[in-house]
Design an enzyme around this catalytic site. Structure first.
Site, PDB file in Angstrom:
ATOM      1  N   SER A 251       0.829  -1.198   0.000  1.00 55.45           N
ATOM      2  CA  SER A 251       0.000   0.000   0.000  1.00 55.45           C
ATOM      3  C   SER A 251       0.863   1.247   0.000  1.00 55.45           C
ATOM      4  O   SER A 251       1.944   1.274   0.551  1.00 55.45           O
ATOM      5  CB  SER A 251      -0.947  -0.007   1.199  1.00 55.45           C
ATOM      6  OG  SER A 251      -0.342   0.618   2.309  1.00 55.45           O
ATOM      7  N   LYS A 252       0.313   2.251  -0.695  1.00 61.37           N
ATOM      8  CA  LYS A 252       1.042   3.516  -0.785  1.00 61.37           C
ATOM      9  C   LYS A 252       1.233   4.093   0.600  1.00 61.37           C
ATOM     10  O   LYS A 252       2.272   4.654   0.920  1.00 61.37           O
ATOM     11  CB  LYS A 252       0.232   4.517  -1.611  1.00 61.37           C
ATOM     12  CG  LYS A 252       0.155   4.196  -3.072  1.00 61.37           C
ATOM     13  CD  LYS A 252      -0.508   5.366  -3.787  1.00 61.37           C
ATOM     14  CE  LYS A 252      -0.971   4.959  -5.162  1.00 61.37           C
ATOM     15  NZ  LYS A 252      -1.701   6.008  -5.853  1.00 61.37           N
ATOM     16  N   ARG A 253       0.173   3.946   1.412  1.00 63.20           N
ATOM     17  CA  ARG A 253       0.214   4.574   2.721  1.00 63.20           C
ATOM     18  C   ARG A 253       1.253   3.889   3.609  1.00 63.20           C
ATOM     19  O   ARG A 253       2.082   4.523   4.222  1.00 63.20           O
ATOM     20  CB  ARG A 253      -1.184   4.484   3.360  1.00 63.20           C
ATOM     21  CG  ARG A 253      -1.383   5.333   4.591  1.00 63.20           C
ATOM     22  CD  ARG A 253      -2.817   5.196   5.092  1.00 63.20           C
ATOM     23  NE  ARG A 253      -3.288   3.816   5.077  1.00 63.20           N
ATOM     24  CZ  ARG A 253      -2.959   2.903   5.992  1.00 63.20           C
ATOM     25  NH1 ARG A 253      -2.198   3.233   7.001  1.00 63.20           N
ATOM     26  NH2 ARG A 253      -3.414   1.673   5.905  1.00 63.20           N
TER      27      ARG A 253
END
Ligand code: GLU
Length: 497
Positions: A251-253
């Site tokens: 995930s980007k986060r």
């Protein structure tokens, strides 16, 4: 029929590894089949789409050299067409107006009613359970004319199933009972995602939809829309997911920069190497080979070669020295080491320029020396950054000394403090300064001092280049040349600190 594929990112962040791989596979398929590779920015989520993110996606594609054909399509420009399509389906009785007030699900009575009905259906939600589904056309029109807000939903048949042959995952089937009457148009007139994608894919005459496996469920919904519109769906090819090292979701986060394309560009990766790495995340040509030029990838790429099992992006979060996938790093090193020097030069030059190490002579009077030097030092480099960091001593007198190298190769042998300047004196009298002659002088010197060749060479390496490892020391002497070798061997800077 000409193949037409598209890469359709939502501009809600930078270009990450998963989208970059989707773009690459679309590009390769288009080039392999002599078709077109189109780009569509799916900017319909107005709250989350930003121009900055569109720019960053375009930058990422440009870096990877995945040029698109035809003009970029911005999905939001087509909203009127999406609305018209929803209305057409409504007029044909294939969709219906849903007047359920927006606030309804929060209303305790409505919630209870839904629960009661679910219980009556033995826990299985009846996807056709909408009081407005079978409203007469007259009543529906009248309520709309009276200004009552409504969403438009697709009227999915009671019985039957959607089915399509996915080019990667094979036959996909889903009973209609599992799909709700999907919303096509929200009550504020906003077209929903699946409608927009289908309308645009039809308008752009897309023949193959190649995208992440996370869109498989959407594919069923989209097939329903194609069927309602009486249009044959394109061929779907869903790509295996790219997982984090613990097999969890990337995930980007959570994984931040390690999944962003700009990180690799800025860290000194070669686009060609990274493209090669991406190509093998979920695809193979069924052979041992791992290094592929773009031409080879185009030639060998096929949907058949796409794997069904998920790929893993293997980085070690806790270890900054292994900040990204080992294979990605290895591949980059392999490109740096083996690429024809003249092809590497256009990448080395800006790197040295940005570190203020560039001199124009490297392109004329000192061209031969420069190319030899690059060829020599690149053997152990992993990224373009290494040319200005580890390679700094070859281009500047102002380079750092690695304390561990000083400790290991100089501090332990105090005799070197006088021996190395003495070796410099021997170099002074040399007429020609090439490897065989240097070797002779250093060997004689070593014997005379009754020490090991390694002691002299390692000490000299640390003084001359600041580090403990590098190319053969004889080549280093020859490359730096007589004057600079002497100057550095005589320098007492390190000894005095
Ligand atoms: N916009 C979608 C995404 O970024 C892709 C939709 C599609 O390829 O059909 O995931």
């Amino acid at each position: 029929m000409t193949t037409r594929v598209r890469f359709a990112p939502s501009p809600t962040g930078y270009l990450h590894i998963g989208s970059a791989r989707t773009a690459l596979f679309n590009y390769l398929y288009a080039r392999h089949t002599g078709g077109k590779f189109l780009l569509r920015i799916e900017d319909t989520d107005l709250a989350r789409s930003t121009e900055e993110s569109t720019r960053s996606i375009l930058d990422g594609l440009a870096w990877l050299e995945l040029g698109h054909d035809e003009e970029i399509v911005f999905q939001s420009d087509n909203a009127d067409k999406h609305r018209a399509t929803a209305r057409k389906l409504l007029a044909e009785g294939k969709a219906y107006r849903d007047f359920t007030p927006k606030a309804a699900p929060n209303d305790a009575n409505v919630k209870d009613a839904i629960k009661d009905r679910a219980r009556a259906n033995q826990g299985e939600k009846n996807m056709r359970d909408n009081p407005y589904r079978d409203l007469s056309a007259e009543e529906s029109d009248a309520r709309a004319a009276a200004g009552e807000p409504f969403a438009i939903r697709l009227k999915v048949a009671e019985t039957g199933k959607t089915s399509f042959e996915d080019a990667v995952y094979g036959l996909q089937e889903r009973d209609y009972r599992e799909t709700e009457d999907l919303v096509l148009l929200r009550s504020d007139g906003h077209p929903l995602y699946n409608l927009a994608v289908v309308c645009d894919d039809i308008e752009m005459a897309i023949t193959h939809v190649i995208r992440g496996q996370d869109h498989l469920t959407n594919a069923h919904k989209q097939v329903l829309i194609y069927e309602a519109l009486g249009v044959t769906p394109p061929t779907f090819a869903h790509l295996p997911l790219i997982m984090a090292p613990n097999k969890g979701k990337l995930s980007k986060r959570k994984h931040g920069e390690v999944v962003s394309m700009t990180t690799y560009r800025d860290a000194g990766f070669l686009a060609a190497a990274f493209r090669n790495f991406l190509a093998l995340l979920g695809w193979s040509a069924g052979e041992e080979k791992e290094i592929y030029s773009l031409d080879e990838l185009v030639q060998k790429f096929s949907l058949d070669g796409i794997h069904r099992s998920n790929a893993v992006f293997n980085f070690t979060e806790s270890d900054p020295r292994r900040w990204t996938d080992d294979k990605a790093q290895w591949m980059n090193a392999e490109y740096i080491r083996t690429m024809p020097v003249d092809e590497l030069m256009p990448f080395v030059k800006p790197e040295l320029k940005s570190a203020k190490l560039w001199r124009d002579e490297y392109e004329d009077d000192d061209k031969a020396w420069f190319e030899n030097t690059i060829n020599l030092i690149r053997q152990r480099f992993f990224t373009l950054k290494d040319f200005s960091s580890q390679g700094r001593a070859y281009f500047s007198e102002d380079y750092d000394f690695d304390p561990a190298a000083i400790e290991k190769n100089l501090a332990k042998f105090p005799d070197l403090k006088t021996w190395l300047p003495e070796l410099a004196d021997r170099f002074e009298s040399m007429e020609s300064f090439t490897e065989p002659e240097i070797e002779e002088v250093v060997k004689a010197f070593t014997e005379e001092k009754g020490t090991k060749l390694g002691v002299i060479m390692n000490g000299a390496r640390t003084l001359l280049t600041g580090v403990a490892v590098g190319p053969s020391m004889l080549s280093v002497f020859e490359t730096l040349g007589k004057d600079r070798s002497i100057l550095r061997l005589k320098s007492q800077v390190v000894w005095n600190t």
